[in-house]
Design a protein around this motif. Structure first.
Motif, short mmCIF file in Angstrom:
data_model
loop_
_atom_site.label_atom_id
_atom_site.label_comp_id
_atom_site.label_asym_id
_atom_site.label_seq_id
_atom_site.Cartn_x
_atom_site.Cartn_y
_atom_site.Cartn_z
N SER A 131 -8.54 -4.33 5.31
CA SER A 131 -7.42 -3.39 5.19
C SER A 131 -7.03 -2.78 6.54
CB SER A 131 -7.78 -2.26 4.21
OG SER A 131 -8.72 -1.35 4.77
N ALA A 160 -3.32 -5.09 10.85
CA ALA A 160 -1.98 -4.52 10.93
C ALA A 160 -1.08 -4.98 9.80
CB ALA A 160 -1.35 -4.86 12.28
N GLU A 161 -1.10 -6.28 9.47
CA GLU A 161 -0.19 -6.76 8.43
C GLU A 161 -0.56 -6.22 7.06
OE1 GLU A 161 -3.24 -10.19 8.93
OE2 GLU A 161 -2.32 -8.60 10.14
N ASN A 162 -1.86 -5.95 6.85
CA ASN A 162 -2.26 -5.39 5.56
C ASN A 162 -1.89 -3.92 5.44
OD1 ASN A 162 -3.34 -7.77 4.50
ND2 ASN A 162 -5.29 -7.46 5.53
N GLN A 163 -1.94 -3.20 6.54
CA GLN A 163 -1.49 -1.81 6.49
C GLN A 163 0.02 -1.74 6.25
OE1 GLN A 163 -2.96 0.67 9.65
NE2 GLN A 163 -5.08 0.22 9.19
N ALA A 164 0.77 -2.67 6.84
CA ALA A 164 2.21 -2.71 6.61
C ALA A 164 2.52 -3.08 5.16
CB ALA A 164 2.86 -3.71 7.56
N LEU A 165 1.75 -4.03 4.60
CA LEU A 165 1.95 -4.42 3.21
C LEU A 165 1.65 -3.24 2.29
CD1 LEU A 165 2.48 -6.58 1.06
CD2 LEU A 165 0.05 -7.18 1.18
N GLU A 166 0.57 -2.53 2.58
CA GLU A 166 0.21 -1.37 1.75
C GLU A 166 1.34 -0.35 1.71
OE1 GLU A 166 -3.14 2.21 1.78
OE2 GLU A 166 -3.63 0.26 2.63
N THR A 167 1.97 -0.11 2.84
CA THR A 167 3.08 0.84 2.89
C THR A 167 4.26 0.35 2.07
OG1 THR A 167 2.42 1.59 5.10
CG2 THR A 167 4.69 2.03 4.43
N SER A 168 4.51 -0.95 2.12
CA SER A 168 5.71 -1.49 1.48
C SER A 168 5.58 -1.61 -0.03
CB SER A 168 6.05 -2.86 2.07
OG SER A 168 5.08 -3.83 1.69
#
Length: 445
Positions: free
Chosen positions: A43, A46-54
């Motif tokens: 988690s 970076a891409e997973n944190q961006a996915l979590e936000t989206s």
């Protein structure tokens, strides 16, 4: 109705927590802790944190790593995707995949959104049985070689776990299995070799689809008469071996045949790395990798696919024997710190990777799935050679890692997001999970 559906339904509806042997319960708790570590560690990417936000939605299903919640489907997608990002999730060599990460995220979300408190015994029972179904379908399936196993049979295991948790009757369980069989993805094996990070989402989508399967079952939808036989016997696979799927069902629990990873890369690298470590521990000459002329690796055909000496990103690097061997030699470690993006820019690692080759040894391929062998020969510039070979991989039930080593892995991965107090508290609770009265309280820290 096919024998496997009858047998799976009886197993899922009739097996109680007290029927599960203590070694299977103990192993399941270690697998759950390992899944948590892989998710929390992943988690932080970076891409997973961006996915979590989206994908944030209103809901009470927890997204591990931070402090966010969402609906059950979105949380399952997020946790399942994060859990495969670092290639540190446990697996099952006979199923040729990762049952734990295909079941745990969906089951956690189902527990978080349940109307009544879920006890630790209920969670463990559901997890162990769902894992069993996933692994058994995997080991009985002759998957299309162009497909990646993530996102295929795992959805049935997750849906089965949700069905057990919700105490579905025999006929409903059968219908749920048939519905979820249709939610297998058309996954591409090339994604792992080429660094297509969409591959990380396959497991997340599979967990998400398990919830959708349960929802449309409750709405009155139905599946075909034998979803497993149809999809896994004809569509994504050339055959389905019912006898293998049902072998020792209810007496041999598949959680006891899992493996854990300490090398932070694809399992197909691990035999070569295990052999490499035998040499590194024995010969001080290997502390100077610049003196190496070339390295030759032989292994089974799945490992022999991992040939790229200059991978384009870290996912591709985790599926490269030359890179894995090179970064382990240069850093004298095969942990997560040796598989970070900046390692792809280190000239020493890339120069050494260019000197490493791997090829298939047909005798080693013939030993699958019982063994996963490899041999390594390191030739120095002065002509001296160092050789080692292994027959099985560290971390499986034949050569298990110690619980202390697994705890160290848990700490190193969860440290990417959690404080020592938080990670230690949850680890202790997981190891005592059968005594928990409410899973929500267990995960509230």
């Amino acid at each position: 109705m096919p024998n496997h559906l009858h047998a799976f339904a009886d197993f899922l509806t009739q097996t109680k927590f007290d029927d599960i042997p203590e070694p299977a319960v103990k192993r399941a708790k270690l697998i759950i802790a390992d899944c948590i570590a892989a998710i929390v560690g992943g988690s932080a990417e970076a891409e997973n944190q961006a996915l979590e936000t989206s994908i944030m939605r209103h809901g009470c299903a927890r997204i591990l790593g931070g402090s966010n919640f969402s609906d059950a489907q979105s949380a399952s997608l997020m946790n399942g995707t994060a859990g495969t990002a670092l290639e540190m999730d446990e697996g099952h060599q006979f199923a040729r995949g990762h049952p734990g990460m295909h079941v745990f995220p969906a089951l956690l979300a189902a527990s978080d959104t349940a109307d009544a408190p879920v006890t630790g015994q209920e969670f463990l029972q559901s997890f162990i049985l769902g894992y069993d179904i996933a692994a058994r379908i995997g080991l009985a399936t002759n998957l299309n070689p162009y497909m990646h196993p993530h996102g295929t049979w795992g959805v049935i295991g997750a849906a089965s776990a949700i069905g057990v948790l919700n105490r579905l009757d025999r006929q409903k369980i059968i219908e749920l299995i048939n519905i979820s069989s249709s939610f297998s993805l058309a996954t591409s094996r090339k994604t792992m070799l080429e660094g297509g990070t969409v591959r990380n989402s396959y497991t997340g989508i599979s967990n998400q689809m398990a919830h959708l399967a349960y929802q449309i079952l409750q709405a009155g939808f139905s599946g075909e008469k034998d979803g497993i036989g149809s999809v896994f016997g004809n569509i994504v696979s050339s055959s389905f071996d019912t006898a293998a799927a049902l072998d020792a069902l209810g007496t041999r629990f598949e959680v006891t045949r899992n493996y854990f990873k300490l090398h932070a890369c694809c399992r197909y690298n691990h035999a070569a790395l295990d052999a490499l470590w035998l040499l590194m521990e024995q010969y001080s000459e290997l502390q100077n990798p610049e003196n190496i002329a070339h390295i030759d690796v032989e292994s089974y055909f799945l490992a022999a696919e991992l040939t790229d000496p200059k991978p384009r990103n870290m996912l591709a690097a985790r599926f490269s024997v030359p890179f894995a061997v090179a970064t382990s030699l240069i850093n004298r470690s095969s942990k997560i710190q040796s598989f970070t993006q900046d390692m792809l820019e280190k000239t020493k690692i890339l120069d050494l990777a260019a000197k490493i080759s791997i090829k298939e040894n047909s005798d080693m391929s013939a030993q699958l799935p019982d063994y996963r062998p490899a041999s390594i020969c390191i030739t120095m510039q002065d002509g001296s050679t160092y050789r080692a070979s292994v027959k099985t991989n560290r971390g499986d039930w034949r050569d298990p890692y110690s619980e202390a080593a697994l705890k160290e892995k848990y700490n190193s991965l969860t440290a990417r997001r959690w404080s020592p107090a938080k990670r230690n508290a949850l680890y202790t609770r997981i190891l005592n999970l059968e005594h928990a009265l409410d899973l929500k309280e267990t995960f509230t820290l």
